[in-house]
Motif scaffolding. Structure first.
Motif, mmCIF file in Angstrom:
data_model
loop_
_atom_site.group_PDB
_atom_site.id
_atom_site.type_symbol
_atom_site.label_atom_id
_atom_site.label_comp_id
_atom_site.label_asym_id
_atom_site.label_seq_id
_atom_site.Cartn_x
_atom_site.Cartn_y
_atom_site.Cartn_z
ATOM 1 N N ARG A 1 -4.997 5.264 6.752
ATOM 2 C CA ARG A 1 -6.451 5.048 6.678
ATOM 3 C C ARG A 1 -6.782 3.553 6.728
ATOM 4 N N MET A 2 -6.035 2.762 5.971
ATOM 5 C CA MET A 2 -6.324 1.335 5.904
ATOM 6 C C MET A 2 -5.935 0.605 7.191
ATOM 7 N N PHE B 1 -7.995 1.885 -3.041
ATOM 8 C CA PHE B 1 -6.686 2.316 -2.554
ATOM 9 C C PHE B 1 -5.674 2.120 -3.673
ATOM 10 N N ARG B 2 -4.466 2.603 -3.445
ATOM 11 C CA ARG B 2 -3.415 2.464 -4.448
ATOM 12 C C ARG B 2 -2.363 1.476 -3.959
ATOM 13 N N ASP C 1 -4.416 1.265 -9.204
ATOM 14 C CA ASP C 1 -5.650 1.597 -8.484
ATOM 15 C C ASP C 1 -6.420 0.298 -8.262
ATOM 16 N N ASP D 1 -2.120 6.109 1.542
ATOM 17 C CA ASP D 1 -3.343 5.361 1.864
ATOM 18 C C ASP D 1 -3.182 4.457 3.090
ATOM 19 N N VAL E 1 0.844 -1.201 0.000
ATOM 20 C CA VAL E 1 0.000 0.000 0.000
ATOM 21 C C VAL E 1 0.879 1.250 0.000
ATOM 22 N N TYR F 1 -13.803 -0.374 -0.670
ATOM 23 C CA TYR F 1 -13.172 0.925 -0.880
ATOM 24 C C TYR F 1 -12.028 0.786 -1.881
#
Length: 211
Positions: A154-155, A175-176, A186, A151, A147, A173
């Motif tokens: 948040r994760m 994330f990248r 993505d 991001d 990740v 959701y």
């Protein structure tokens, strides 16, 4: 009597070979244990499949102990019926095999995540997405390794909340992700907890081309 279906009178003084209590495959193992008893050594526990009087089978764990009676060394055997346990183990193994088959053939990259963030299982699609082999990933790498920093915080909050009683975290959701070659993709993720565990299962879909 309950274990084998014979009355005591039918067993006392009889040879287990003549009664055919053991399968032919188990006789050499039983003979080795008997030799140990004659040398004064206890054995067990060892698994055997015994033949009941009605020709049905029972799986047992047997421990033996050498005892002296009137100057003779005899073997005292204690047997425990483990048939139900073996059947349960087989049912569990069959269930796990079915689970693995479904897991491997979901058609999307799918992973299982432990409470400590370690990825404990991946399927072939995940290997293709990450660029790493199962051997490199499973029980060695964390989902956080894939990740991007922006991001990650948040994760991580989602990861903790998902495992807390009453905790709330989204089940879908974006994330990248960073793959082995450093490419940023993505990803659309769906995730949920496996009942009665601290494990979560996640499926990942590459939506880079849609962006």
């Amino acid at each position: 009597e309950r274990l084998l279906g014979y009355k005591k009178e039918e067993l006392i003084g009889k040879s287990f070979l003549k009664l055919k209590l053991l399968s032919l495959a188990d006789i050499p193992k039983a003979a080795k244990l008997l030799v140990k008893n004659l040398r004064g050594q206890p054995t067990g526990s060892d698994e055997f499949v015994l033949n009941r009087k009605d020709n049905s089978k029972v799986t047992v764990e047997i421990s033996t102990y050498p005892v002296k009676i009137k100057g003779r060394v005899l073997a005292l055997g204690i047997a425990r019926d483990i048939t139900e346990r073996k059947e349960a183990e087989k049912a569990l193994a069959d269930s796990e095999e079915k689970y693995r088959t479904v897991f491997e053939n979901t058609g999307t990259a799918t992973i299982i995540i432990e409470e400590d963030e370690i990825i404990s299982m991946v399927n072939t699609q995940s290997e293709k997405m990450y660029g790493y082999s199962k051997k490199e990933i499973e029980n060695k790498m964390k989902w956080t390794d894939f990740v991007i920093p922006e991001d990650l915080e948040r994760m991580k909050k989602y990861h903790i909340a998902r495992r807390k009683a009453g905790g709330k975290a989204p089940t879908e959701y974006e994330f990248r992700m960073i793959d082995k070659k450093g490419n940023i993709r993505d990803i659309f993720l769906k995730i949920g907890m496996i009942p009665n565990t601290k494990k979560s299962i996640a499926s990942l879909m590459d939506i880079t081309e849609r962006k």
